[in-house]
Motif scaffolding. Structure first.
Motif, PDB file in Angstrom:
ATOM      1  N   ILE A 182      -5.621  -4.839  -2.468  1.00 30.76           N
ATOM      2  CA  ILE A 182      -4.908  -3.913  -3.353  1.00 30.76           C
ATOM      3  C   ILE A 182      -5.709  -2.623  -3.535  1.00 30.76           C
ATOM      4  O   ILE A 182      -5.160  -1.524  -3.583  1.00 30.76           O
ATOM      5  CB  ILE A 182      -4.610  -4.573  -4.723  1.00 30.76           C
TER       6      ILE A 182
ATOM      7  N   GLN B 215     -10.252   3.328 -10.191  1.00 28.04           N
ATOM      8  CA  GLN B 215      -8.984   2.872 -10.721  1.00 28.04           C
ATOM      9  C   GLN B 215      -8.945   3.138 -12.227  1.00 28.04           C
ATOM     10  O   GLN B 215      -9.983   3.329 -12.860  1.00 28.04           O
ATOM     11  CB  GLN B 215      -8.824   1.364 -10.472  1.00 28.04           C
TER      12      GLN B 215
ATOM     13  N   THR C 195      -5.724  -0.872 -14.740  1.00 24.70           N
ATOM     14  CA  THR C 195      -5.740  -1.464 -13.396  1.00 24.70           C
ATOM     15  C   THR C 195      -7.030  -2.258 -13.184  1.00 24.70           C
ATOM     16  O   THR C 195      -7.012  -3.353 -12.608  1.00 24.70           O
ATOM     17  CB  THR C 195      -5.610  -0.359 -12.321  1.00 24.70           C
TER      18      THR C 195
ATOM     19  N   THR D 281       4.692  -4.567  -4.319  1.00 27.44           N
ATOM     20  CA  THR D 281       3.279  -4.691  -3.950  1.00 27.44           C
ATOM     21  C   THR D 281       3.132  -5.056  -2.475  1.00 27.44           C
ATOM     22  O   THR D 281       2.342  -4.428  -1.750  1.00 27.44           O
ATOM     23  CB  THR D 281       2.600  -5.769  -4.824  1.00 27.44           C
TER      24      THR D 281
ATOM     25  N   ILE E  39       1.393  -2.709   0.404  1.00 29.09           N
ATOM     26  CA  ILE E  39       0.263  -3.203   1.199  1.00 29.09           C
ATOM     27  C   ILE E  39       0.588  -3.096   2.683  1.00 29.09           C
ATOM     28  O   ILE E  39      -0.234  -2.635   3.475  1.00 29.09           O
ATOM     29  CB  ILE E  39      -0.071  -4.658   0.815  1.00 29.09           C
ATOM     30  N   ILE E  40       1.796  -3.492   3.072  1.00 31.78           N
ATOM     31  CA  ILE E  40       2.166  -3.413   4.491  1.00 31.78           C
ATOM     32  C   ILE E  40       2.244  -1.952   4.945  1.00 31.78           C
ATOM     33  O   ILE E  40       1.835  -1.612   6.048  1.00 31.78           O
ATOM     34  CB  ILE E  40       3.503  -4.140   4.755  1.00 31.78           C
TER      35      ILE E  40
ATOM     36  N   VAL F 125      -0.948   0.862  -3.935  1.00 32.59           N
ATOM     37  CA  VAL F 125       0.008  -0.017  -4.621  1.00 32.59           C
ATOM     38  C   VAL F 125       0.491   0.691  -5.885  1.00 32.59           C
ATOM     39  O   VAL F 125      -0.320   1.108  -6.722  1.00 32.59           O
ATOM     40  CB  VAL F 125      -0.644  -1.369  -4.952  1.00 32.59           C
TER      41      VAL F 125
ATOM     42  N   TRP G 231       1.827   0.282  -8.851  1.00 31.62           N
ATOM     43  CA  TRP G 231       1.508   0.038 -10.265  1.00 31.62           C
ATOM     44  C   TRP G 231       0.024   0.266 -10.566  1.00 31.62           C
ATOM     45  O   TRP G 231      -0.349   0.349 -11.733  1.00 31.62           O
ATOM     46  CB  TRP G 231       1.939  -1.364 -10.685  1.00 31.62           C
ATOM     47  N   THR G 232      -0.838   0.350  -9.543  1.00 33.52           N
ATOM     48  CA  THR G 232      -2.231   0.674  -9.833  1.00 33.52           C
ATOM     49  C   THR G 232      -2.359   2.148 -10.214  1.00 33.52           C
ATOM     50  O   THR G 232      -3.300   2.540 -10.891  1.00 33.52           O
ATOM     51  CB  THR G 232      -3.162   0.399  -8.627  1.00 33.52           C
ATOM     52  N   VAL G 233      -1.414   2.948  -9.759  1.00 30.06           N
ATOM     53  CA  VAL G 233      -1.436   4.381 -10.051  1.00 30.06           C
ATOM     54  C   VAL G 233      -0.558   4.692 -11.259  1.00 30.06           C
ATOM     55  O   VAL G 233      -0.912   5.506 -12.111  1.00 30.06           O
ATOM     56  CB  VAL G 233      -0.950   5.179  -8.823  1.00 30.06           C
TER      57      VAL G 233
ATOM     58  N   GLN H  33       8.197   5.127   8.752  1.00 29.63           N
ATOM     59  CA  GLN H  33       8.437   3.871   9.436  1.00 29.63           C
ATOM     60  C   GLN H  33       9.736   3.957  10.224  1.00 29.63           C
ATOM     61  O   GLN H  33      10.581   4.815   9.965  1.00 29.63           O
ATOM     62  CB  GLN H  33       8.542   2.731   8.406  1.00 29.63           C
TER      63      GLN H  33
ATOM     64  N   THR I 106      12.107  -1.258  10.488  1.00 30.56           N
ATOM     65  CA  THR I 106      11.035  -1.583   9.543  1.00 30.56           C
ATOM     66  C   THR I 106      11.424  -1.188   8.122  1.00 30.56           C
ATOM     67  O   THR I 106      11.162  -1.927   7.170  1.00 30.56           O
ATOM     68  CB  THR I 106       9.725  -0.877   9.952  1.00 30.56           C
TER      69      THR I 106
ATOM     70  N   MET J 183      11.589  -3.443   4.833  1.00 33.37           N
ATOM     71  CA  MET J 183      10.809  -3.103   3.637  1.00 33.37           C
ATOM     72  C   MET J 183      11.704  -3.054   2.402  1.00 33.37           C
ATOM     73  O   MET J 183      11.324  -3.507   1.327  1.00 33.37           O
ATOM     74  CB  MET J 183      10.124  -1.745   3.804  1.00 33.37           C
TER      75      MET J 183
ATOM     76  N   ILE K 123      12.483  -6.618   1.485  1.00 33.57           N
ATOM     77  CA  ILE K 123      11.305  -7.238   0.868  1.00 33.57           C
ATOM     78  C   ILE K 123      11.136  -6.757  -0.571  1.00 33.57           C
ATOM     79  O   ILE K 123      10.884  -7.543  -1.486  1.00 33.57           O
ATOM     80  CB  ILE K 123      10.031  -6.924   1.690  1.00 33.57           C
TER      81      ILE K 123
ATOM     82  N   ILE L 164      -3.493  -6.969   7.758  1.00 33.18           N
ATOM     83  CA  ILE L 164      -3.756  -6.446   6.415  1.00 33.18           C
ATOM     84  C   ILE L 164      -5.245  -6.539   6.103  1.00 33.18           C
ATOM     85  O   ILE L 164      -5.844  -5.586   5.589  1.00 33.18           O
ATOM     86  CB  ILE L 164      -2.928  -7.229   5.359  1.00 33.18           C
TER      87      ILE L 164
ATOM     88  N   VAL M 105       0.290  -3.016  10.406  1.00 35.48           N
ATOM     89  CA  VAL M 105       0.869  -4.332  10.673  1.00 35.48           C
ATOM     90  C   VAL M 105       1.707  -4.254  11.951  1.00 35.48           C
ATOM     91  O   VAL M 105       2.614  -3.423  12.050  1.00 35.48           O
ATOM     92  CB  VAL M 105       1.712  -4.801   9.477  1.00 35.48           C
TER      93      VAL M 105
ATOM     94  N   TRP N  89       4.131  -5.642  13.662  1.00 34.72           N
ATOM     95  CA  TRP N  89       5.588  -5.640  13.843  1.00 34.72           C
ATOM     96  C   TRP N  89       6.261  -4.425  13.200  1.00 34.72           C
ATOM     97  O   TRP N  89       7.423  -4.151  13.469  1.00 34.72           O
ATOM     98  CB  TRP N  89       6.216  -6.938  13.337  1.00 34.72           C
ATOM     99  N   THR N  90       5.550  -3.704  12.329  1.00 30.99           N
ATOM    100  CA  THR N  90       6.167  -2.484  11.788  1.00 30.99           C
ATOM    101  C   THR N  90       6.182  -1.390  12.851  1.00 30.99           C
ATOM    102  O   THR N  90       6.982  -0.464  12.790  1.00 30.99           O
ATOM    103  CB  THR N  90       5.408  -1.941  10.549  1.00 30.99           C
TER     104      THR N  90
ATOM    105  N   ASN O   3       8.798  -3.019  16.912  1.00 34.57           N
ATOM    106  CA  ASN O   3       9.954  -3.697  16.325  1.00 34.57           C
ATOM    107  C   ASN O   3      10.587  -4.745  17.232  1.00 34.57           C
ATOM    108  O   ASN O   3      11.420  -5.526  16.778  1.00 34.57           O
ATOM    109  CB  ASN O   3      11.013  -2.664  15.917  1.00 34.57           C
TER     110      ASN O   3
END
Lengths: 208, 208, 208
Positions: A52, A115, A119, B47, B51-52, B57, B59-61, B115, B119, B123, B126, C51, C57, C59-60, C63
């Motif tokens: 993260i 951070q 966080t 999240t 990360i991908i 991320v 919510w960290t900001v 992307q 993809t 996303m 997801i 990651i 990643v 597969w991103t 495709n």
């Protein structure tokens, strides 16, 4: 990182790895399974934290953590034929120590990655508790720490204290020691008096 | 991000956090467990997406998301002693709204990180569904959305529509609104007529 | 990446996706659930590897992997009404092939990202086994590979062999082929003679 912190950290990893390996014995996993559970418990929280944060995952750079986990898992398999050999009380206290240390170190790392305070507290808590959560999820159990005596709350307190005490000007070693002590005391008190936070529940009619 | 989108996003987070908190009540978790489930449900998908994507991320900001989840979990614990207080129908519609919004916003973010179309659709999906999946995995349930009335399919439709409509030249606000509407209608139709995709199954002899 | 490796990789993805899709059939998931399990099984390990490595990643960017999984899941749903259509022996051998290949390719990728030898071996093992673990966790089962006949050990052997053989100067194609052969033989021997590592267990009194 001071020498003391370094060895304390290794000790925390050993304790968490041991707790994972003992859980593996309960589910009759093979030696590889023991290693996986030991590793996931010991470095799972720190791995999520680093991902993260966008930091290099610590054990990929410092392989001694992996070696320590490997040796711990191996010794557990070879030596611990009777779980009585690991006194419950020792495990609880050692685990509380690991929890408090990981929470403070995790918070420290997040702050050093610039951070926010909130966080960083979350990162500290994740570092302390996520490994045990993943261990339980792999073993098909609802993570105990979501129900247990003031477990995660102790990690949160340690994180908060560290942020607060450095904020008011204490040096990192002093703030860290006090924060760890706070988390440790809260957790041990929770165990000693079997204090749990009141469970949130109701007779559910939202059944799907 | 427009003010409308911003508040819609916060509303989606509240609804998803509420759904996680209610699930926690069903499993008698302690207040920390309620918070974890609320948070995981609300920001788990985003999240994983970030990360991908290699993005910070979110919510960290933007810590307001964390604050909103915290307050939602707290209010759920304090106020909702009877789940009847949260009408099933309201939850379903609000959840469908969150699903549609998250899918479109997730797709938008992936596209803005250059992307591919495929993809980005993944996303978006997801972002919409992963939080609920992790919530179910933590609670030791097979994720409902892998069996439920056209849940994930609605997220996918929203993602596809957004990609397609911006591709043919519609402005983002218009494409986004239409895509959200499409996902919302499909999901609500699935609930209303209790339409599920036919399950894939057989009497299995591949038992291990 | 040579053409042979490329097609072998695609074959590995198909086999792993098929194993995920068949598992979905056992739990009566809907078509979206089939797709999720197929995808998670096929690319879960590589996703975690990328990651942790901080790599895009795979597969991103490529495709075609997603397309292959989609088609595999679809064909499984349409054609495989009787699991007998997929002979157990074929699945075992094909899966062993995918395991061996993924382990070696994962190790190779980690080394190309300048990871240490130990980290690379772990990455290779994760690439081979993590997808199947996540599949089992989603389906609410304790991952079989933590108990099964020399599954993960075979992946580890392949990773070790690749590192060792390139270290002593063999070219990558030759080291890779030998490493794959070693992993494959160990796994097939484990299946054929039903050899499992001895389970680690004890009558547990550490009940929480």
């Amino acid at each position: 990182m001071s020498t003391f912190i370094y060895f304390a950290d290794i000790f925390g990893v050993i304790v968490f790895a041991l707790s994972g390996a003992l859980m593996a014995g309960r589910y009759r996993l093979d030696p590889f399974g023991v290693m996986v559970l030991a590793a996931v418990t010991a470095v799972g929280g720190g791995t999520i934290r680093d991902i993260i944060l966008g930091a290099p995952v610590f054990w990929t750079v410092q392989n001694e953590y992996v070696a320590v986990i490997f040796v711990t898992a191996l010794l557990t398999i070879l030596l611990i034929r009777q779980p009585k050999l690991v006194p419950k009380r020792f495990m609880h206290v050692a685990d509380a120590f690991g929890l408090a240390l990981f929470a403070v170190l995790g918070t420290h790392k997040a702050l050093s990655y610039e951070q926010t305070i909130l966080t960083s507290v979350i990162m500290g808590t994740i570092t302390g508790v996520a490994g045990g959560m993943i261990r339980d999820i792999i073993c098909n159990r609802i993570p105990l720490i979501l129900r247990q005596e003031i477990y995660a709350l102790a990690a949160m307190l340690g994180s908060f204290l560290f942020v607060g005490l450095t904020y008011i000007g204490l040096s990192e070693p002093i703030a860290g020691s006090l924060a760890m002590a706070g988390a440790l005391i809260l957790r041990l008190a929770g165990i000693y008096w079997k204090v749990s936070l009141p469970a949130f529940h109701f007779d559910d009619e939202l059944k799907d």
